[in-house]
Design a protein around this motif. Sequence first.
Motif, PDB file in Angstrom:
ATOM      1  N   GLY A  44       0.822  -1.212   0.000  1.00  0.00           N
ATOM      2  CA  GLY A  44       0.000   0.000   0.000  1.00  0.00           C
ATOM      3  C   GLY A  44       0.849   1.251   0.000  1.00  0.00           C
ATOM      4  N   ALA A  45       1.938   1.236   0.762  1.00  0.00           N
ATOM      5  CA  ALA A  45       2.833   2.397   0.796  1.00  0.00           C
ATOM      6  C   ALA A  45       3.479   2.609  -0.557  1.00  0.00           C
ATOM      7  N   ALA A  46       3.887   1.518  -1.196  1.00  0.00           N
ATOM      8  CA  ALA A  46       4.497   1.635  -2.523  1.00  0.00           C
ATOM      9  C   ALA A  46       3.485   2.168  -3.523  1.00  0.00           C
ATOM     10  N   MET A  47       2.241   1.714  -3.425  1.00  0.00           N
ATOM     11  CA  MET A  47       1.210   2.184  -4.344  1.00  0.00           C
ATOM     12  C   MET A  47       0.902   3.651  -4.097  1.00  0.00           C
ATOM     13  N   ALA A  48       0.951   4.088  -2.835  1.00  0.00           N
ATOM     14  CA  ALA A  48       0.681   5.481  -2.520  1.00  0.00           C
ATOM     15  C   ALA A  48       1.706   6.391  -3.180  1.00  0.00           C
ATOM     16  N   GLU A  49       2.946   5.911  -3.303  1.00  0.00           N
ATOM     17  CA  GLU A  49       3.988   6.710  -3.942  1.00  0.00           C
ATOM     18  C   GLU A  49       3.695   6.900  -5.424  1.00  0.00           C
ATOM     19  N   THR A  50       3.008   5.944  -6.050  1.00  0.00           N
ATOM     20  CA  THR A  50       2.664   6.046  -7.463  1.00  0.00           C
ATOM     21  C   THR A  50       1.156   6.162  -7.603  1.00  0.00           C
ATOM     22  N   SER A  51       0.538   6.945  -6.701  1.00  0.00           N
ATOM     23  CA  SER A  51      -0.909   7.058  -6.698  1.00  0.00           C
ATOM     24  C   SER A  51      -1.386   7.729  -7.977  1.00  0.00           C
ATOM     25  N   GLY A  52      -2.654   7.588  -8.214  1.00  0.00           N
ATOM     26  CA  GLY A  52      -3.249   8.147  -9.407  1.00  0.00           C
ATOM     27  C   GLY A  52      -3.811   7.044 -10.264  1.00  0.00           C
ATOM     28  N   ASP A  53      -4.232   7.431 -11.423  1.00  0.00           N
ATOM     29  CA  ASP A  53      -4.825   6.485 -12.363  1.00  0.00           C
ATOM     30  C   ASP A  53      -3.865   6.271 -13.517  1.00  0.00           C
ATOM     31  N   ARG A  54      -3.650   5.007 -13.867  1.00  0.00           N
ATOM     32  CA  ARG A  54      -2.683   4.656 -14.904  1.00  0.00           C
ATOM     33  C   ARG A  54      -3.411   4.365 -16.211  1.00  0.00           C
TER      34      ARG A  54
ATOM     35  N   GLU B 149      -2.739   3.316 -20.139  1.00  0.00           N
ATOM     36  CA  GLU B 149      -1.751   2.767 -21.063  1.00  0.00           C
ATOM     37  C   GLU B 149      -2.387   2.596 -22.436  1.00  0.00           C
ATOM     38  N   MET B 150      -1.617   2.929 -23.456  1.00  0.00           N
ATOM     39  CA  MET B 150      -2.096   2.812 -24.831  1.00  0.00           C
ATOM     40  C   MET B 150      -0.991   2.230 -25.700  1.00  0.00           C
ATOM     41  N   ALA B 151      -1.386   1.435 -26.692  1.00  0.00           N
ATOM     42  CA  ALA B 151      -0.450   0.879 -27.673  1.00  0.00           C
ATOM     43  C   ALA B 151      -0.980   1.227 -29.059  1.00  0.00           C
ATOM     44  N   PHE B 152      -0.049   1.355 -30.007  1.00  0.00           N
ATOM     45  CA  PHE B 152      -0.405   1.833 -31.350  1.00  0.00           C
ATOM     46  C   PHE B 152       0.086   0.887 -32.434  1.00  0.00           C
TER      47      PHE B 152
ATOM     48  N   ASP C 230       4.640   1.864 -30.735  1.00  0.00           N
ATOM     49  CA  ASP C 230       4.837   2.658 -29.513  1.00  0.00           C
ATOM     50  C   ASP C 230       3.814   2.276 -28.454  1.00  0.00           C
ATOM     51  N   ARG C 231       4.227   2.451 -27.203  1.00  0.00           N
ATOM     52  CA  ARG C 231       3.344   2.283 -26.046  1.00  0.00           C
ATOM     53  C   ARG C 231       3.545   3.505 -25.157  1.00  0.00           C
ATOM     54  N   VAL C 232       2.457   4.024 -24.611  1.00  0.00           N
ATOM     55  CA  VAL C 232       2.569   5.110 -23.642  1.00  0.00           C
ATOM     56  C   VAL C 232       1.925   4.660 -22.334  1.00  0.00           C
ATOM     57  N   SER C 233       2.570   5.007 -21.237  1.00  0.00           N
ATOM     58  CA  SER C 233       2.058   4.728 -19.899  1.00  0.00           C
ATOM     59  C   SER C 233       2.011   6.051 -19.159  1.00  0.00           C
ATOM     60  N   LEU C 234       0.827   6.455 -18.744  1.00  0.00           N
ATOM     61  CA  LEU C 234       0.634   7.762 -18.131  1.00  0.00           C
ATOM     62  C   LEU C 234       0.020   7.620 -16.751  1.00  0.00           C
ATOM     63  N   ASN C 235       0.465   8.446 -15.835  1.00  0.00           N
ATOM     64  CA  ASN C 235      -0.123   8.509 -14.501  1.00  0.00           C
ATOM     65  C   ASN C 235      -0.675   9.896 -14.277  1.00  0.00           C
ATOM     66  N   GLY C 236      -1.907   9.964 -13.845  1.00  0.00           N
ATOM     67  CA  GLY C 236      -2.555  11.239 -13.571  1.00  0.00           C
ATOM     68  C   GLY C 236      -3.829  10.988 -12.800  1.00  0.00           C
ATOM     69  N   GLU C 237      -4.727  11.964 -12.852  1.00  0.00           N
ATOM     70  CA  GLU C 237      -5.997  11.839 -12.163  1.00  0.00           C
ATOM     71  C   GLU C 237      -7.119  11.727 -13.175  1.00  0.00           C
ATOM     72  N   ALA C 238      -7.895  10.636 -13.078  1.00  0.00           N
ATOM     73  CA  ALA C 238      -9.060  10.454 -13.930  1.00  0.00           C
ATOM     74  C   ALA C 238     -10.162  11.385 -13.441  1.00  0.00           C
TER      75      ALA C 238
ATOM     76  N   LEU D  97      -7.096   1.245 -18.519  1.00  0.00           N
ATOM     77  CA  LEU D  97      -7.137   2.216 -17.434  1.00  0.00           C
ATOM     78  C   LEU D  97      -7.097   1.430 -16.138  1.00  0.00           C
ATOM     79  N   ASN D  98      -6.032   1.631 -15.375  1.00  0.00           N
ATOM     80  CA  ASN D  98      -5.825   0.900 -14.120  1.00  0.00           C
ATOM     81  C   ASN D  98      -5.910  -0.612 -14.332  1.00  0.00           C
ATOM     82  N   GLY D  99      -5.347  -1.068 -15.453  1.00  0.00           N
ATOM     83  CA  GLY D  99      -5.280  -2.495 -15.748  1.00  0.00           C
ATOM     84  C   GLY D  99      -6.520  -3.075 -16.399  1.00  0.00           C
TER      85      GLY D  99
END
Length: 117
Positions: free
Chosen positions: A31-41, A43-46, A71-79, A96-98
């Motif tokens: 949980g602590a590790a996830m909190a460090e990378t919090s947000g919504d992930r 991912e897109m592939a082309f 290409d693949r993009v992985s983004l972290n932000g707020e949905a 989105l979030n897997g």
Amino acid sequence: MDSGAAVVEPQAGTPEPADEAATDSADSETGAAMAETSGDRLEMAFSRDCWIRVVDATGKRLVEGVQSAGDRVSLNGEAPYRLTVGDAAAVSEMTLNGKTETLPGSGSGQVLRFSLP
């Protein structure tokens, strides 16, 4: 003798709570590790060249530009995310979030403007 057996059962069960405590500790670390990378992930592939822009709920532009085939993009932000995709058919995968997400269109050359979720 049955009462003696009843005393033995809790003692035999004693390691189980200790194991649960170890699991809880591991969950806390995760949980602590996830909190460090919090947000919504997101991912897109082309599968071919495609211009995209992704803006998160805070208004931060996470990516804008041409993505190439493979290409693949992985983004972290707020949905929710606001996306503009220049060629719907070029997006071969989006999660989105897997969780696999479906684009609201898939036509070749079709420009999409939509939000996730």
